[in-house]
Design a protein around this motif. Sequence first.
Motif, PDB file in Angstrom:
ATOM      1  N   GLY A   1       0.800  -1.217   0.000  1.00  0.00           N
ATOM      2  CA  GLY A   1       0.000   0.000   0.000  1.00  0.00           C
ATOM      3  C   GLY A   1       0.832   1.266   0.000  1.00  0.00           C
ATOM      4  N   GLN A   2       2.146   1.148  -0.078  1.00  0.00           N
ATOM      5  CA  GLN A   2       3.010   2.319  -0.064  1.00  0.00           C
ATOM      6  C   GLN A   2       2.971   3.041  -1.416  1.00  0.00           C
ATOM      7  N   GLY A   3       3.018   4.364  -1.359  1.00  0.00           N
ATOM      8  CA  GLY A   3       2.996   5.153  -2.574  1.00  0.00           C
ATOM      9  C   GLY A   3       1.630   5.165  -3.241  1.00  0.00           C
TER      10      GLY A   3
ATOM     11  N   PHE B   1       8.106   2.202  -7.223  1.00  0.00           N
ATOM     12  CA  PHE B   1       7.045   2.920  -6.518  1.00  0.00           C
ATOM     13  C   PHE B   1       6.812   4.251  -7.214  1.00  0.00           C
ATOM     14  N   GLU B   2       5.565   4.728  -7.174  1.00  0.00           N
ATOM     15  CA  GLU B   2       5.294   6.121  -7.517  1.00  0.00           C
ATOM     16  C   GLU B   2       4.763   6.825  -6.273  1.00  0.00           C
ATOM     17  N   LEU B   3       5.463   7.858  -5.834  1.00  0.00           N
ATOM     18  CA  LEU B   3       5.064   8.605  -4.657  1.00  0.00           C
ATOM     19  C   LEU B   3       4.118   9.730  -5.039  1.00  0.00           C
ATOM     20  N   HIS B   4       3.289  10.135  -4.093  1.00  0.00           N
ATOM     21  CA  HIS B   4       2.384  11.259  -4.332  1.00  0.00           C
ATOM     22  C   HIS B   4       3.155  12.561  -4.429  1.00  0.00           C
TER      23      HIS B   4
ATOM     24  N   SER C   1       8.111  14.693  -0.882  1.00  0.00           N
ATOM     25  CA  SER C   1       8.191  14.710   0.586  1.00  0.00           C
ATOM     26  C   SER C   1       7.815  13.373   1.209  1.00  0.00           C
ATOM     27  N   ASP C   2       7.219  12.462   0.414  1.00  0.00           N
ATOM     28  CA  ASP C   2       6.839  11.142   0.942  1.00  0.00           C
ATOM     29  C   ASP C   2       8.015  10.162   0.959  1.00  0.00           C
ATOM     30  N   ARG C   3       9.137  10.564   0.405  1.00  0.00           N
ATOM     31  CA  ARG C   3      10.274   9.642   0.319  1.00  0.00           C
ATOM     32  C   ARG C   3      10.791   9.200   1.689  1.00  0.00           C
ATOM     33  N   PRO C   4      10.968  10.100   2.667  1.00  0.00           N
ATOM     34  CA  PRO C   4      11.411   9.631   3.993  1.00  0.00           C
ATOM     35  C   PRO C   4      10.457   8.609   4.612  1.00  0.00           C
ATOM     36  N   GLN C   5       9.164   8.792   4.367  1.00  0.00           N
ATOM     37  CA  GLN C   5       8.178   7.838   4.895  1.00  0.00           C
ATOM     38  C   GLN C   5       8.367   6.465   4.254  1.00  0.00           C
ATOM     39  N   LEU C   6       8.617   6.450   2.943  1.00  0.00           N
ATOM     40  CA  LEU C   6       8.852   5.179   2.257  1.00  0.00           C
ATOM     41  C   LEU C   6      10.135   4.525   2.759  1.00  0.00           C
TER      42      LEU C   6
ATOM     43  N   ALA D   1      11.622  -0.723   8.208  1.00  0.00           N
ATOM     44  CA  ALA D   1      10.811  -1.514   9.136  1.00  0.00           C
ATOM     45  C   ALA D   1      10.495  -2.890   8.534  1.00  0.00           C
ATOM     46  N   TYR D   2      10.233  -2.923   7.228  1.00  0.00           N
ATOM     47  CA  TYR D   2       9.978  -4.192   6.552  1.00  0.00           C
ATOM     48  C   TYR D   2      11.198  -5.103   6.627  1.00  0.00           C
TER      49      TYR D   2
END
Length: 436
Positions: free
Chosen positions: A91-93, A255-258, A261-266, A272-273
């Motif tokens: 569900g990422q990105g 992945f395609e990020l929104h 700024s979402d890169r650190p979250q990914l 964690a994975y």
Amino acid sequence: MFQYYFLLGVRSLRRNPVLTALMVLILAVGVAASVSTLTILHVMSGDPIPGKSERLIVPLIDNGPLKGYTPGERDGDEMSYRDAVNLLASGQGDRRTAMRGASGTVEPARKDMPVFTVEGLTPTRDFFAMFEVPFQYGGPWSEADDKAGADVVVLSSKLAEKLFGNANPVGQRVRMFGFDYSVVGVFGKWDPVPRFHRIIGGPGAFGAEDEFYIPFHNAVRHEMGQNGNMNCSSERGPGYQALLDSECVWIQFWFELHSVSDRPQLQAWLDAYAAEQRKLGRLQRNAPNKLFNVMEWLEEQKVVGKDSRLSAMLAFGFLLLCLVNTIGLLLAKFSVRAPEVGVRRALGASRKDIFTQFLIESAVVGLAGGILGLVLALAALTLIGSISEQIAVTTHMDWMMLLVTFVMSVSAAILAGLLPTWRACQVTPALQLKSQ
């Protein structure tokens, strides 16, 4: 005044025509050599998907064995089937796609056409929206077909025309790999340069376009053989299921990020994975998990090699040599005009006026050299492109390079004319008048 000096510069081209032609030719050859190599370098290092390249991300997870491991090294640039499936379900990105190469035979329905081989890709449905693949007919397969690995196919316009002529083939069936596939779409001309999504496990950054796309899970369901890279640093059992359960790396993931700024979250999720997988006995190397956007990926894969950069440096070195020769020729051309300069100075022309006039004349020579250099550069690129199809995709000159051609030529001529022009300004009017 500029227009007047420019017209004088144009007229001056007819003075000493042999000397002028030699200067123009030297500049043209130097500019052509530089621009042709710079054009290839520009295309090879360009952004293949502007506006989106920072949001398209390749993740790398090192799942190799600990035995024989040297920190900093990795066994491959793909990932295992297990990791690819987990990342698809993460569900990422905004979008995710796993892909691998595929090749096989096509059995045309037409009796006059023999069986032939095709090469393509097996992505998931998000691939088409992620990479902005244009459609000529139809569209991507459905989410249900994606999950079920249905026998559906998207053809290239070239393959569709070969099989069905100019008719819309959506809804038709084509026999591929020993199975009947339903055509759901035909994609139009889509040939990003470099082909960033196919650098590994395919024809390469400048290879031929894909001829078809079938669902990722379809290739798995039919147990299709691998067409591309596969690295198995650990032993695996026999059979296709053993490959799926193994730590062999053979699938590329995007992945395609929104937003950027979402890169650190990914990155945090990926770390964690990996930590969770280590608890299950995997990923024992504990190597850093990496993310690359499109331009970083091109750099990581060394799409622009040292030899390409070296060629560009040598070409500019050749241009510098041409400038040295041009300086000598301009000195000769301007020196014979010392009496003219003396008369103009005696009539009230300032050194600034003389400097401006002669510098504009140098620029006119550069403009003529740019026009001839452009013709020679286009001829050189055509000749280079005829070597192979892979090289041909890098030899297209865009508007930016057209502008660079003339800027480079005029700038080179002005630079070469600085010393001769300065020397011309030092003419003493009295001495010239006495000598007449």
